[in-house]
Design an enzyme around this catalytic site. Structure first.
Site, PDB file in Angstrom:
ATOM      1  N   CYS A 101       1.258  -1.144  -0.057  1.00  0.00           N
ATOM      2  CA  CYS A 101      -0.460  -0.139   0.221  1.00  0.00           C
ATOM      3  C   CYS A 101       1.252   1.576  -0.043  1.00  0.00           C
ATOM      4  CB  CYS A 101      -0.950   0.223   1.632  1.00  0.00           C
ATOM      5  SG  CYS A 101      -1.633   1.770   1.130  1.00  0.00           S
ATOM      6  N   GLU A 102       0.601   2.035  -1.232  1.00  0.00           N
ATOM      7  CA  GLU A 102       1.064   3.719  -1.024  1.00  0.00           C
ATOM      8  C   GLU A 102       1.958   4.225  -0.339  1.00  0.00           C
ATOM      9  OE1 GLU A 102      -0.511   6.417  -3.755  1.00  0.00           O
ATOM     10  OE2 GLU A 102       0.478   4.635  -5.144  1.00  0.00           O
ATOM     11  N   HIS A 103      -0.315   3.886   1.288  1.00  0.00           N
ATOM     12  CA  HIS A 103      -0.140   5.106   2.331  1.00  0.00           C
ATOM     13  C   HIS A 103       0.494   4.795   3.078  1.00  0.00           C
ATOM     14  CE1 HIS A 103      -3.958   5.823  -0.861  1.00  0.00           C
ATOM     15  NE2 HIS A 103      -2.877   6.780  -1.297  1.00  0.00           N
ATOM     16  N   HIS A 104       0.624   3.552   3.551  1.00  0.00           N
ATOM     17  CA  HIS A 104       1.212   3.227   4.505  1.00  0.00           C
ATOM     18  C   HIS A 104       2.674   1.983   4.588  1.00  0.00           C
ATOM     19  CE1 HIS A 104      -3.510   3.639   5.709  1.00  0.00           C
ATOM     20  NE2 HIS A 104      -2.272   4.945   6.954  1.00  0.00           N
ATOM     21  N   GLN A 142      -4.992  -0.283  -4.894  1.00  0.00           N
ATOM     22  CA  GLN A 142      -5.252  -1.581  -5.665  1.00  0.00           C
ATOM     23  C   GLN A 142      -5.820  -1.150  -6.709  1.00  0.00           C
ATOM     24  OE1 GLN A 142      -7.456  -4.532  -3.801  1.00  0.00           O
ATOM     25  NE2 GLN A 142      -8.650  -5.306  -5.294  1.00  0.00           N
ATOM     26  N   HIS A 170      -5.558  -5.727   2.447  1.00  0.00           N
ATOM     27  CA  HIS A 170      -5.117  -5.115   2.869  1.00  0.00           C
ATOM     28  C   HIS A 170      -4.502  -4.766   4.215  1.00  0.00           C
ATOM     29  CE1 HIS A 170      -5.553  -2.073  -1.323  1.00  0.00           C
ATOM     30  NE2 HIS A 170      -6.342  -3.378  -0.969  1.00  0.00           N
ATOM     31  N   CYS A 172      -2.940  -2.980   6.336  1.00  0.00           N
ATOM     32  CA  CYS A 172      -3.342  -1.236   6.818  1.00  0.00           C
ATOM     33  C   CYS A 172      -4.128  -0.992   7.103  1.00  0.00           C
ATOM     34  CB  CYS A 172      -3.331  -0.226   5.472  1.00  0.00           C
ATOM     35  SG  CYS A 172      -4.656  -0.272   3.820  1.00  0.00           S
TER      36      CYS A 172
END
Length: 210
Positions: A101-104, A142, A170, A172
């Site tokens: 995940c690019e956020h976490h 995704q 995910h 996250c």
């Protein structure tokens, strides 16, 4: 895919940001960053059990994000025209997915199911799985990954259509935050005959569950 952005950026700006090449820091800089995170977490990066952790983390990141070093279009470059008149879909089911995940920067784990309808040429089936892996081994959402895989195959192979379904969990969401471990995220993308003929879409989905 409906992409919403703020007023200061349009969709093309967002997509172009993904293509910007950045200067890659040295391995020593990366390892020092891991040491900083260990200390920030509250532990001693110099204790015996952690002394080699920065090196191991950087090695792991080289594997996790190897997709940045590969060109998916090049992978699809070799095709075969001798198909003896085959004119039905080619499908790969239950391809293991490992992304981040690019956020976490935590894991996305699941399965990918893909099919395409060749016109005059086919590609080695392992190449389809390889394209999925290249896009997966990058920082991702995704939704974006789903679109990238399909658009690449459609653009390079020019088939009559492509169908893709990603079913993933995910971490996250499953191991932090709301902590709902049984929730899966499903994304799809259909082009050509799979988008225009409901029977083709239904057949693809039925073959996944068969």
């Amino acid at each position: 895919m409906d992409v919403r952005v703020n007023d200061s950026k349009n969709v093309n700006d967002v997509e172009n940001e993904r293509d910007v090449k950045v200067a890659k820091p040295s391995r020593e800089t990366a390892e020092e960053a891991v040491r900083t995170l260990i200390a920030w977490a509250g532990d001693n990066p110099d204790r015996e059990g952690l002394i080699d952790t920065p090196k191991r983390v950087v090695n792991a990141y080289q594997e996790f994000f190897a997709g940045y070093e590969e060109d998916p279009e090049e992978v699809l470059g070799r095709t075969f025209e001798d198909v003896e008149g085959y004119d039905d879909m080619v499908m790969l089911r239950d391809i293991d997915l490992e992304s981040h995940c690019e956020h976490h920067m935590v894991a996305i784990l699941g399965k990918v199911h893909i099919a395409y309808m060749p016109v005059e040429r086919v590609v080695g089936i392992s190449k389809l799985a390889r394209v999925i892996e290249i896009y997966a081994k990058r920082l991702q959402t995704q939704e974006t990954m789903t679109a990238q895989i399909v658009d690449c195959i459609q653009r390079v192979l020019e088939p009559a259509g492509v169908a893709l379904l990603v079913d993933a969990k995910h971490q996250c969401m499953t191991t932090r935050g709301i902590k709902k471990p049984d929730v899966a995220t499903i994304t799809t993308r259909f082009t050509g005959v799979f988008a225009n003929d409901p029977r083709m879409e239904a057949r693809f989905l039925a073959m996944i569950n068969n």
